[in-house]
Design a protein around this motif. Structure first.
Motif, PDB file in Angstrom:
ATOM      1  N   THR A 179      65.142 -36.406 -15.006  1.00  0.00           N
ATOM      2  CA  THR A 179      65.568 -36.757 -13.657  1.00  0.00           C
ATOM      3  C   THR A 179      67.082 -36.666 -13.476  1.00  0.00           C
TER       4      THR A 179
ATOM      5  N   THR B 124      61.641 -32.589 -10.558  1.00  0.00           N
ATOM      6  CA  THR B 124      61.876 -33.933 -11.106  1.00  0.00           C
ATOM      7  C   THR B 124      63.352 -34.331 -11.140  1.00  0.00           C
TER       8      THR B 124
ATOM      9  N   GLN C 298      60.469 -27.469 -22.328  1.00  0.00           N
ATOM     10  CA  GLN C 298      59.695 -28.478 -21.624  1.00  0.00           C
ATOM     11  C   GLN C 298      59.886 -29.823 -22.314  1.00  0.00           C
ATOM     12  N   ALA C 299      60.247 -30.831 -21.560  1.00  0.00           N
ATOM     13  CA  ALA C 299      60.468 -32.167 -22.099  1.00  0.00           C
ATOM     14  C   ALA C 299      59.154 -32.946 -22.112  1.00  0.00           C
ATOM     15  N   THR C 300      59.083 -33.947 -22.986  1.00  0.00           N
ATOM     16  CA  THR C 300      57.888 -34.778 -23.025  1.00  0.00           C
ATOM     17  C   THR C 300      57.877 -35.767 -21.867  1.00  0.00           C
ATOM     18  N   GLN C 301      59.052 -36.144 -21.385  1.00  0.00           N
ATOM     19  CA  GLN C 301      59.192 -37.018 -20.224  1.00  0.00           C
ATOM     20  C   GLN C 301      59.890 -36.207 -19.131  1.00  0.00           C
ATOM     21  N   PRO C 302      59.586 -36.458 -17.884  1.00  0.00           N
ATOM     22  CA  PRO C 302      60.263 -35.723 -16.818  1.00  0.00           C
ATOM     23  C   PRO C 302      61.774 -35.971 -16.845  1.00  0.00           C
TER      24      PRO C 302
END
Length: 69
Positions: free
Chosen positions: A10, A36, A4-8
């Motif tokens: 894209t 995302t 899981q990333a801290t920022q989405p």
């Protein structure tokens, strides 16, 4: 393994990574539930018709992904 990333996320750039159909199958399974990622770069990999079929199946369920190259 995907974490899981801290920022989405894209944009996924797997260009020239020597990804074959098996690696693409793992990626497409993850992307089927991802909302995302909008861009996917697979340029320069060893993909066959089996990989193309996996991408077609992905696009049938993922409404977010809009650019594949």
């Amino acid at each position: 393994r995907f974490t899981q990333a801290t920022q989405p996320v894209t944009f996924v750039n797997w260009s020239f990574k020597e990804v074959g159909d098996a690696g693409l199958m793992v990626l497409t399974e993850w992307l089927k539930t991802n909302a995302t990622v909008t861009h996917l770069n697979l340029r320069g990999n060893e993909l066959t018709d089996k990989g193309a079929d996996a991408l077609i199946a992905l696009l049938q369920v993922n409404q977010t992904l809009c650019d594949i190259n």
